[in-house]
Design an enzyme around this catalytic site. Structure first.
Site, PDB file in Angstrom:
ATOM      1  N   SER A   8      11.486  -1.366  47.403  1.00 12.75           N
ATOM      2  CA  SER A   8      12.924  -1.637  47.408  1.00 12.75           C
ATOM      3  C   SER A   8      13.548  -1.032  48.662  1.00 12.75           C
ATOM      4  O   SER A   8      13.532   0.186  48.859  1.00 12.75           O
ATOM      5  CB  SER A   8      13.573  -1.025  46.162  1.00 12.75           C
ATOM      6  N   HIS A  33      11.599  -6.007  48.125  1.00 11.31           N
ATOM      7  CA  HIS A  33      12.607  -6.078  47.067  1.00 11.31           C
ATOM      8  C   HIS A  33      13.984  -5.752  47.643  1.00 11.31           C
ATOM      9  O   HIS A  33      14.198  -4.701  48.246  1.00 11.31           O
ATOM     10  CB  HIS A  33      12.235  -5.058  45.986  1.00 11.31           C
ATOM     11  N   ASP A  35      17.876  -5.257  46.707  1.00 10.36           N
ATOM     12  CA  ASP A  35      18.802  -5.010  45.600  1.00 10.36           C
ATOM     13  C   ASP A  35      20.220  -5.379  46.006  1.00 10.36           C
ATOM     14  O   ASP A  35      20.802  -4.759  46.896  1.00 10.36           O
ATOM     15  CB  ASP A  35      18.759  -3.526  45.212  1.00 10.36           C
ATOM     16  N   MET A  37      24.036  -5.536  44.829  1.00  7.28           N
ATOM     17  CA  MET A  37      24.943  -4.965  43.819  1.00  7.28           C
ATOM     18  C   MET A  37      26.395  -5.240  44.201  1.00  7.28           C
ATOM     19  O   MET A  37      26.739  -5.157  45.389  1.00  7.28           O
ATOM     20  CB  MET A  37      24.739  -3.454  43.725  1.00  7.28           C
ATOM     21  N   HIS A  66      16.880  -9.186  43.950  1.00  4.45           N
ATOM     22  CA  HIS A  66      17.297  -8.725  42.616  1.00  4.45           C
ATOM     23  C   HIS A  66      18.822  -8.673  42.569  1.00  4.45           C
ATOM     24  O   HIS A  66      19.445  -7.789  43.150  1.00  4.45           O
ATOM     25  CB  HIS A  66      16.665  -7.338  42.376  1.00  4.45           C
ATOM     26  N   MET A  68      22.142  -7.860  40.988  1.00  2.83           N
ATOM     27  CA  MET A  68      22.832  -7.081  39.953  1.00  2.83           C
ATOM     28  C   MET A  68      24.311  -7.352  40.137  1.00  2.83           C
ATOM     29  O   MET A  68      25.091  -6.501  40.602  1.00  2.83           O
ATOM     30  CB  MET A  68      22.488  -5.594  40.123  1.00  2.83           C
ATOM     31  N   MET A 138      13.840  -3.494  33.506  1.00  3.16           N
ATOM     32  CA  MET A 138      14.435  -2.325  34.179  1.00  3.16           C
ATOM     33  C   MET A 138      13.983  -1.065  33.442  1.00  3.16           C
ATOM     34  O   MET A 138      14.123  -0.961  32.219  1.00  3.16           O
ATOM     35  CB  MET A 138      15.962  -2.398  34.176  1.00  3.16           C
ATOM     36  N   ASP A 173      10.990  -1.899  37.434  1.00  3.27           N
ATOM     37  CA  ASP A 173      11.862  -1.432  38.515  1.00  3.27           C
ATOM     38  C   ASP A 173      12.632  -0.204  38.040  1.00  3.27           C
ATOM     39  O   ASP A 173      13.395  -0.284  37.080  1.00  3.27           O
ATOM     40  CB  ASP A 173      12.825  -2.572  38.880  1.00  3.27           C
TER      41      ASP A 173
HETATM   42  C1  DX5 Z   1      18.004   0.158  40.793  1.00  2.00           C
HETATM   43  C2  DX5 Z   1      17.321  -0.836  41.706  1.00  2.00           C
HETATM   44  C3  DX5 Z   1      15.949  -0.417  42.103  1.00  2.00           C
HETATM   45  C4  DX5 Z   1      15.889   0.875  42.870  1.00  2.00           C
HETATM   46  C5  DX5 Z   1      14.536   1.482  42.659  1.00  2.00           C
HETATM   47  O1  DX5 Z   1      19.144  -0.400  40.271  1.00  2.00           O
HETATM   48  O2  DX5 Z   1      17.195  -2.094  41.073  1.00  2.00           O
HETATM   49  O3  DX5 Z   1      15.255  -1.446  42.768  1.00  2.00           O
HETATM   50  O4  DX5 Z   1      16.128   0.726  44.240  1.00  2.00           O
HETATM   51  O5  DX5 Z   1      14.480   2.739  43.254  1.00  2.00           O
HETATM   52  P1  DX5 Z   1      13.475   3.855  42.751  1.00  2.00           P
HETATM   53  O6  DX5 Z   1      12.088   3.313  42.822  1.00  2.00           O
HETATM   54  O7  DX5 Z   1      13.722   4.990  43.706  1.00  2.00           O
HETATM   55  O8  DX5 Z   1      13.848   4.212  41.331  1.00  2.00           O
HETATM   56 ZN    ZN Z   2      15.833  -3.646  41.937  1.00  2.00          ZN
END
Ligand code: DX5
Ligand code: ZN
Length: 214
Positions: A8, A33, A35, A37, A66, A68, A138, A173
């Protein structure tokens, strides 16, 4: 069973993103990956389509996006256009438009994933398990990297596996490291997202090899 590692970039150095991506792909990561948000679905804001577009130009790695975000159906076409290879959205956000989201993604020829937060039971996505390529379980509350793995969530992996034995990818994740990855792989996960464990490692290659090792 072959396992895919999807680092990620939330834990990467954004000022050197191209270099960071090259490092992890040379070290054995097949996916990247990303993320996304929106500050509504989760209490944090990260990146959007311009970043996906820029990453697409500098790597051939499989881009695992991903989402969110609320109202994912509104933004999915933009992320397809930006060059995603897989788009995963949250069932808690798509609500009655889940099938619409899956159709939008699949009709464009890329892979579709559906995700559930720690408190959402597998039963909520059961009707869609045979329509998607990936289910993302998750293992922390989404929103931030560097959180601690929630072991209870891993029970959902075997539940999904028994309900949909043919599903291509079961991804986890949140809080994935050399130890928690083993719990997830033993339960049947074959795609591991890792942020801090990979990008903050002294030796990135060794970290990825640890995730891949039996
Ligand atoms: C959290 C994200 C993850 C996050 C994972 O909401 O979806 O992808 O970046 O980070 P680590 O592996 O550090 O928990
Ligand atoms: Zn993620």
């Amino acid at each position: 069973m072959s396992v895919i590692i999807s680092p990620s970039i939330l834990s990467a150095d954004f000022a050197n993103l191209e270099k960071e991506i090259t490092t992890v792909t040379l070290a054995g990561a097949e996916w990247i990956h990303i993320d996304v948000m929106d500050g509504h679905f989760v209490p944090n804001i990260t990146v959007g389509t311009p970043v996906v577009k820029s990453i697409r130009k500098v790597t051939k790695a499989f881009l695992d996006v991903h989402l969110m975000i609320e109202n994912p159906e509104k933004y999915i076409p933009d992320f397809i256009q930006a060059g995603a290879d897989l788009i995963t959205f949250h069932a808690e956000a798509s609500k009655s438009k889940t099938l619409k989201c899956i159709d939008l993604i699949k009709n464009s020829g890329i892979k579709a994933g559906i995700s559930i937060k720690p408190k959402t039971p597998v039963s909520e996505i059961q009707p869609f398990l045979n329509c998607v390529d990936l289910v993302l379980v998750m293992t922390v509350e989404p929103g931030f990297s560097g959180q601690i793995f929630m072991p209870k969530c891993a029970q959902k992996i075997s539940e999904i596996k028994s309900l949909a034995p043919d599903i291509k990818y079961i991804q986890v994740d949140g809080g994935i490291n050399d130890k928690t990855s083993k719990i997830c792989k033993n339960a049947g996960a074959n795609c591991l997202v890792a942020g801090n464990y990979v990008f903050k490692a002294q030796n990135i290659k060794a970290a990825i090899q640890n995730l891949l090792s039996e």
